[in-house]
Motif scaffolding. Structure first.
Motif, PDB file in Angstrom:
ATOM      1  N   TYR A   1       3.375  -9.662 -13.425  1.00  0.00           N
ATOM      2  CA  TYR A   1       1.960  -9.666 -13.064  1.00  0.00           C
ATOM      3  C   TYR A   1       1.407  -8.265 -13.269  1.00  0.00           C
ATOM      4  O   TYR A   1       1.988  -7.287 -12.798  1.00  0.00           O
ATOM      5  CB  TYR A   1       1.770 -10.073 -11.596  1.00  0.00           C
ATOM      6  N   GLU A   2       0.275  -8.187 -13.959  1.00  0.00           N
ATOM      7  CA  GLU A   2      -0.372  -6.895 -14.180  1.00  0.00           C
ATOM      8  C   GLU A   2      -1.808  -6.989 -13.705  1.00  0.00           C
ATOM      9  O   GLU A   2      -2.262  -8.022 -13.257  1.00  0.00           O
ATOM     10  CB  GLU A   2      -0.281  -6.529 -15.656  1.00  0.00           C
ATOM     11  N   GLY A   3      -2.528  -5.897 -13.807  1.00  0.00           N
ATOM     12  CA  GLY A   3      -3.930  -5.902 -13.439  1.00  0.00           C
ATOM     13  C   GLY A   3      -4.211  -5.275 -12.090  1.00  0.00           C
ATOM     14  O   GLY A   3      -5.346  -5.270 -11.629  1.00  0.00           O
ATOM     15  N   GLY A   4      -3.190  -4.729 -11.457  1.00  0.00           N
ATOM     16  CA  GLY A   4      -3.376  -4.073 -10.165  1.00  0.00           C
ATOM     17  C   GLY A   4      -3.028  -2.598 -10.255  1.00  0.00           C
ATOM     18  O   GLY A   4      -2.858  -2.040 -11.343  1.00  0.00           O
ATOM     19  N   ARG A   5      -2.927  -1.966  -9.115  1.00  0.00           N
ATOM     20  CA  ARG A   5      -2.567  -0.542  -9.043  1.00  0.00           C
ATOM     21  C   ARG A   5      -1.235  -0.276  -9.729  1.00  0.00           C
ATOM     22  O   ARG A   5      -1.053   0.747 -10.393  1.00  0.00           O
ATOM     23  CB  ARG A   5      -2.523  -0.117  -7.573  1.00  0.00           C
TER      24      ARG A   5
ATOM     25  N   GLY B   1       1.670 -11.473  -0.771  1.00  0.00           N
ATOM     26  CA  GLY B   1       1.033 -10.361  -0.062  1.00  0.00           C
ATOM     27  C   GLY B   1       1.213  -9.047  -0.794  1.00  0.00           C
ATOM     28  O   GLY B   1       0.278  -8.243  -0.879  1.00  0.00           O
ATOM     29  N   LEU B   2       2.417  -8.809  -1.329  1.00  0.00           N
ATOM     30  CA  LEU B   2       2.630  -7.593  -2.138  1.00  0.00           C
ATOM     31  C   LEU B   2       1.625  -7.548  -3.281  1.00  0.00           C
ATOM     32  O   LEU B   2       1.009  -6.508  -3.527  1.00  0.00           O
ATOM     33  CB  LEU B   2       4.050  -7.564  -2.717  1.00  0.00           C
ATOM     34  N   ALA B   3       1.469  -8.669  -3.972  1.00  0.00           N
ATOM     35  CA  ALA B   3       0.538  -8.726  -5.103  1.00  0.00           C
ATOM     36  C   ALA B   3      -0.884  -8.417  -4.650  1.00  0.00           C
ATOM     37  O   ALA B   3      -1.595  -7.626  -5.284  1.00  0.00           O
ATOM     38  CB  ALA B   3       0.605 -10.090  -5.773  1.00  0.00           C
TER      39      ALA B   3
ATOM     40  N   GLU C   1       0.815  -1.211   0.000  1.00  0.00           N
ATOM     41  CA  GLU C   1       0.000   0.000   0.000  1.00  0.00           C
ATOM     42  C   GLU C   1       0.850   1.262   0.000  1.00  0.00           C
ATOM     43  O   GLU C   1       0.389   2.324  -0.418  1.00  0.00           O
ATOM     44  CB  GLU C   1      -0.946  -0.011   1.204  1.00  0.00           C
ATOM     45  N   GLN C   2       2.090   1.184   0.444  1.00  0.00           N
ATOM     46  CA  GLN C   2       2.980   2.346   0.529  1.00  0.00           C
ATOM     47  C   GLN C   2       3.902   2.493  -0.674  1.00  0.00           C
ATOM     48  O   GLN C   2       4.573   3.511  -0.813  1.00  0.00           O
ATOM     49  CB  GLN C   2       3.848   2.244   1.777  1.00  0.00           C
TER      50      GLN C   2
ATOM     51  N   PRO D   1      -4.785  -9.983  -9.126  1.00  0.00           N
ATOM     52  CA  PRO D   1      -5.580 -11.169  -8.823  1.00  0.00           C
ATOM     53  C   PRO D   1      -4.893 -12.501  -9.160  1.00  0.00           C
ATOM     54  O   PRO D   1      -5.403 -13.552  -8.783  1.00  0.00           O
ATOM     55  CB  PRO D   1      -6.813 -10.984  -9.713  1.00  0.00           C
ATOM     56  N   ASP D   2      -3.762 -12.473  -9.847  1.00  0.00           N
ATOM     57  CA  ASP D   2      -3.115 -13.692 -10.324  1.00  0.00           C
ATOM     58  C   ASP D   2      -2.542 -14.534  -9.199  1.00  0.00           C
ATOM     59  O   ASP D   2      -2.217 -14.032  -8.119  1.00  0.00           O
ATOM     60  CB  ASP D   2      -1.969 -13.361 -11.282  1.00  0.00           C
TER      61      ASP D   2
END
Length: 142
Positions: free
Chosen positions: A66-70, A44-46, A20-21, A52-53
Motif C-alpha cells: 500500500y502506498e500513498g501515505g507518509r 489502523g496502521l494504514a 504515528e511513531q 487511503p486504500d
C-alpha cells in the motif's frame, strides 16, 4: 505496555496511534490467534500512515503493498511459510530497504529472521467476545 480494546474500531485506533511513531524501515511483528484482530490493527496502521486504500489480509498472496501515505505499508501474512528461508525467497530484504513499514502477521513463523528492534504486538481475546488484550513492546508510549 498493555492496552484493552473493546471493538475492532478500538483496535484500529491503537494501530493508528502506533503508526504515528513509526519510522522508515520499521517492522511491526504480530502474534495472536486466528481472528484476534491483527488485520484490524493493520487497518489502523494504514490509517495512521495516511494510506487511503482498503486493507485486506494477504493470506494467499503473502504480501499486500500500500502506498500513498507518509510511508508505504507492506502487509505480510506468514501463516503459510514454513521457515525464515522462505521469507528471504520472497524478497524480505528488499522490502526492508524500501523504507516503509512492514506489518507481519504470524511473525512467530519467521521469528529467527526478525531484528531485535521490531515492534512486537500480541493480540489476545479478552473477557468478552469483543474485548482484546493488546500488548505492545518496542515503543515507549502511545
Amino acid at each position: 505496555m498493555e492496552l484493552l480494546s473493546h471493538s475492532p474500531e478500538d483496535t484500529e485506533d491503537i494501530g493508528a496511534r502506533l503508526a504515528e511513531q513509526l519510522e522508515p524501515g520499521a517492522v511491526v511483528a504480530f502474534t495472536g490467534d486466528l481472528g484476534a484482530g491483527k488485520t484490524a490493527f493493520t487497518r489502523g496502521l494504514a490509517r495512521g500512515l495516511g494510506i487511503p486504500d482498503r486493507i485486506t489480509s494477504p493470506t494467499f498472496t503473502i504480501v499486500n503493498e500500500y502506498e500513498g501515505g507518509r510511508l508505504p505499508l507492506f502487509h505480510f501474512d506468514m501463516y503459510r511459510l514454513g521457515s525464515a528461508d522462505e521469507l528471504f525467497d520472497i524478497g524480505w530484504e528488499d522490502y526492508l530497504r524500501r523504507g516503509g513499514v512492514c506489518a507481519v502477521e504470524w511473525s512467530e513463523n519467521i521469528a529467527d529472521a526478525l531484528e531485535e528492534d521490531a515492534v512486537r504486538v500480541d493480540i489476545r481475546r479478552g473477557a468478552s467476545d469483543q474485548e482484546r488484550v493488546i500488548t505492545i513492546a518496542g515503543v515507549s508510549k502511545l
